[in-house]
Design a protein around this motif. Structure first.
Motif, PDB file in Angstrom:
ATOM      1  N   PRO A   1     -10.744 -28.822  24.093  1.00  0.00           N
ATOM      2  CA  PRO A   1     -10.195 -28.757  24.317  1.00  0.00           C
ATOM      3  C   PRO A   1     -11.179 -27.306  24.875  1.00  0.00           C
ATOM      4  CG  PRO A   1      -8.335 -29.394  23.513  1.00  0.00           C
ATOM      5  CD  PRO A   1      -9.572 -28.430  22.917  1.00  0.00           C
ATOM      6  N   ALA A   2     -11.098 -26.481  24.176  1.00  0.00           N
ATOM      7  CA  ALA A   2     -12.308 -24.625  24.844  1.00  0.00           C
ATOM      8  C   ALA A   2     -13.112 -24.786  25.125  1.00  0.00           C
ATOM      9  CB  ALA A   2     -11.456 -23.991  23.395  1.00  0.00           C
TER      10      ALA A   2
ATOM     11  N   ILE B   1      -3.224 -32.448  22.566  1.00  0.00           N
ATOM     12  CA  ILE B   1      -3.837 -31.778  21.336  1.00  0.00           C
ATOM     13  C   ILE B   1      -4.039 -33.076  20.060  1.00  0.00           C
ATOM     14  CG2 ILE B   1      -3.625 -29.797  19.246  1.00  0.00           C
ATOM     15  CD1 ILE B   1      -4.656 -28.568  22.250  1.00  0.00           C
ATOM     16  N   GLY B   2      -4.833 -32.858  19.516  1.00  0.00           N
ATOM     17  CA  GLY B   2      -5.206 -33.792  18.165  1.00  0.00           C
ATOM     18  C   GLY B   2      -5.927 -35.098  18.449  1.00  0.00           C
ATOM     19  N   TYR B   3      -6.061 -35.345  19.738  1.00  0.00           N
ATOM     20  CA  TYR B   3      -7.111 -36.382  20.273  1.00  0.00           C
ATOM     21  C   TYR B   3      -8.726 -35.456  20.628  1.00  0.00           C
ATOM     22  CZ  TYR B   3      -3.203 -39.186  19.242  1.00  0.00           C
ATOM     23  OH  TYR B   3      -1.694 -40.496  18.711  1.00  0.00           O
ATOM     24  N   GLY B   4      -8.433 -34.407  20.386  1.00  0.00           N
ATOM     25  CA  GLY B   4      -9.796 -33.528  20.996  1.00  0.00           C
ATOM     26  C   GLY B   4     -10.596 -34.219  20.854  1.00  0.00           C
ATOM     27  N   LEU B   5     -11.171 -34.609  19.929  1.00  0.00           N
ATOM     28  CA  LEU B   5     -12.633 -35.230  19.575  1.00  0.00           C
ATOM     29  C   LEU B   5     -12.387 -36.477  20.496  1.00  0.00           C
ATOM     30  CD1 LEU B   5     -15.152 -36.145  18.026  1.00  0.00           C
ATOM     31  CD2 LEU B   5     -13.303 -37.492  15.931  1.00  0.00           C
ATOM     32  N   LEU B   6     -11.814 -37.423  20.932  1.00  0.00           N
ATOM     33  CA  LEU B   6     -12.542 -38.300  21.567  1.00  0.00           C
ATOM     34  C   LEU B   6     -12.136 -38.213  23.164  1.00  0.00           C
ATOM     35  CD1 LEU B   6      -9.062 -40.702  20.745  1.00  0.00           C
ATOM     36  CD2 LEU B   6     -11.469 -41.196  19.841  1.00  0.00           C
ATOM     37  N   PHE B   7     -11.150 -37.138  23.036  1.00  0.00           N
ATOM     38  CA  PHE B   7     -11.690 -35.711  24.518  1.00  0.00           C
ATOM     39  C   PHE B   7     -13.400 -35.624  24.320  1.00  0.00           C
ATOM     40  CE2 PHE B   7      -7.672 -36.541  24.934  1.00  0.00           C
ATOM     41  CZ  PHE B   7      -7.381 -36.694  26.465  1.00  0.00           C
ATOM     42  N   TRP B   8     -13.311 -35.253  23.523  1.00  0.00           N
ATOM     43  CA  TRP B   8     -14.645 -34.358  23.342  1.00  0.00           C
ATOM     44  C   TRP B   8     -16.232 -34.972  23.104  1.00  0.00           C
ATOM     45  CZ3 TRP B   8     -19.484 -34.176  20.760  1.00  0.00           C
ATOM     46  CH2 TRP B   8     -20.015 -33.076  20.223  1.00  0.00           C
ATOM     47  N   ILE B   9     -16.101 -36.418  23.071  1.00  0.00           N
ATOM     48  CA  ILE B   9     -16.878 -37.833  22.789  1.00  0.00           C
ATOM     49  C   ILE B   9     -17.098 -38.567  24.183  1.00  0.00           C
ATOM     50  CG2 ILE B   9     -17.828 -39.809  22.054  1.00  0.00           C
ATOM     51  CD1 ILE B   9     -16.573 -39.302  19.597  1.00  0.00           C
ATOM     52  N   LEU B  10     -16.104 -38.326  25.147  1.00  0.00           N
ATOM     53  CA  LEU B  10     -15.798 -38.531  26.304  1.00  0.00           C
ATOM     54  C   LEU B  10     -16.576 -37.289  27.391  1.00  0.00           C
ATOM     55  CD1 LEU B  10     -15.173 -40.718  28.670  1.00  0.00           C
ATOM     56  CD2 LEU B  10     -13.169 -39.228  29.015  1.00  0.00           C
ATOM     57  N   GLY B  11     -16.619 -36.090  27.165  1.00  0.00           N
ATOM     58  CA  GLY B  11     -16.917 -35.525  28.010  1.00  0.00           C
ATOM     59  C   GLY B  11     -18.812 -34.952  28.087  1.00  0.00           C
ATOM     60  N   PHE B  12     -18.826 -34.505  26.627  1.00  0.00           N
ATOM     61  CA  PHE B  12     -20.501 -34.355  25.855  1.00  0.00           C
ATOM     62  C   PHE B  12     -21.136 -36.393  25.930  1.00  0.00           C
ATOM     63  CE2 PHE B  12     -17.752 -30.513  25.032  1.00  0.00           C
ATOM     64  CZ  PHE B  12     -18.948 -29.315  25.428  1.00  0.00           C
ATOM     65  N   GLY B  13     -20.492 -36.597  25.243  1.00  0.00           N
ATOM     66  CA  GLY B  13     -21.305 -37.917  25.713  1.00  0.00           C
ATOM     67  C   GLY B  13     -21.533 -38.552  26.841  1.00  0.00           C
ATOM     68  N   ILE B  14     -20.537 -39.652  27.126  1.00  0.00           N
ATOM     69  CA  ILE B  14     -20.427 -40.601  27.540  1.00  0.00           C
ATOM     70  C   ILE B  14     -20.540 -39.668  29.311  1.00  0.00           C
ATOM     71  CG2 ILE B  14     -18.992 -42.154  29.060  1.00  0.00           C
ATOM     72  CD1 ILE B  14     -19.939 -42.959  25.947  1.00  0.00           C
ATOM     73  N   LEU B  15     -19.681 -38.929  29.677  1.00  0.00           N
ATOM     74  CA  LEU B  15     -20.074 -38.125  30.863  1.00  0.00           C
ATOM     75  C   LEU B  15     -21.244 -37.419  30.848  1.00  0.00           C
ATOM     76  CD1 LEU B  15     -17.131 -35.976  31.839  1.00  0.00           C
ATOM     77  CD2 LEU B  15     -17.810 -38.148  32.925  1.00  0.00           C
ATOM     78  N   HIS B  16     -22.206 -37.182  29.999  1.00  0.00           N
ATOM     79  CA  HIS B  16     -23.820 -36.727  29.986  1.00  0.00           C
ATOM     80  C   HIS B  16     -24.756 -38.029  30.608  1.00  0.00           C
ATOM     81  CE1 HIS B  16     -23.303 -31.983  28.259  1.00  0.00           C
ATOM     82  NE2 HIS B  16     -24.407 -32.348  29.366  1.00  0.00           N
TER      83      HIS B  16
END
Length: 204
Positions: free
Chosen positions: A138-139, A177-192
């Motif tokens: 998240p950070a 919290i605990g599902y950060g990797l999924l959000f990270w993939i969505l944010g830095f991967g899919i959104l980009h």
């Protein structure tokens, strides 16, 4: 005569934008940065699964120090790949359209981008040091979103939509919290990737 004045004004506006904004940024930079994050995120997910943790279904996830260290270096590799792709496609676009790269606008954009990123990087290192691994993803999303929003005034204004999307996604992930990797993939991967495709189509 009136048409000539309009053409002159358009030319002046174009020159002013070139001098005040970094317009060599390529949409393909976002696409390949997103692909790097997507591939890296999927690899991390498989790595976590292989360690004996069911990432999706386990309520309590524990990671060994060796796994955390490996995840850290994977993150560094993803960052280097994204930066390399960004540099390559930006230089290619600049040469293709005869655009200057290292201008005062470039320096201002990089400075405004770097300050929140540096602060976020130190904050994330502190989280890792104190063992708050669930807050790292998240950070990274939040500080990256703030950095992009902060740099928007020196490049394409469209980039702020990416920044706000990353920021909102990071704030939402704080409550999962605990599902950060999924959000990270969505944010830095899919959104980009989505952002890069839109920018490439609009400014190619």
């Amino acid at each position: 005569m009136n048409q000539k004045h309009q053409e002159d004004l358009a030319h002046i506006r174009s020159m002013m934008e070139r001098s005040s904004r970094f317009i060599s940024l390529s949409g393909l930079s976002g696409v390949f940065a997103g692909l790097s994050a997507l591939i890296g995120g999927i690899y991390v997910y498989q790595l976590v699964q292989a360690s004996g943790t069911d990432y999706v279904n386990d309520d309590y996830r524990s990671y060994s120090a060796d796994l955390v260290s490996e995840l850290f270096w994977i993150g560094i590799v993803i960052l280097v790949c994204a930066f390399a792709f960004g540099t390559f496609f930006t230089v290619r676009k600049s040469r293709k359209y005869n655009l200057p790269i290292w201008t005062s606008a470039t320096k201002k954009m990089l400075f405004n981008l770097a300050v929140p990123l540096a602060a976020g990087g130190i904050f994330c290192l502190a989280l890792i040091y104190h063992g708050y691994f669930g807050l790292v993803a998240p950070a990274t999303l939040i500080f990256y979103g703030l950095a992009v929003i902060n740099a928007e005034k020196y490049t394409f204004s469209d980039i702020k939509y990416l920044g706000f999307s990353e920021l909102i996604l990071g704030c939402i992930s704080l409550f999962y919290i605990g599902y950060g990797l999924l959000f990270w993939i969505l944010g830095f991967g899919i959104l980009h990737i989505a952002y890069g495709l839109v920018m490439f189509k609009k400014y190619k």
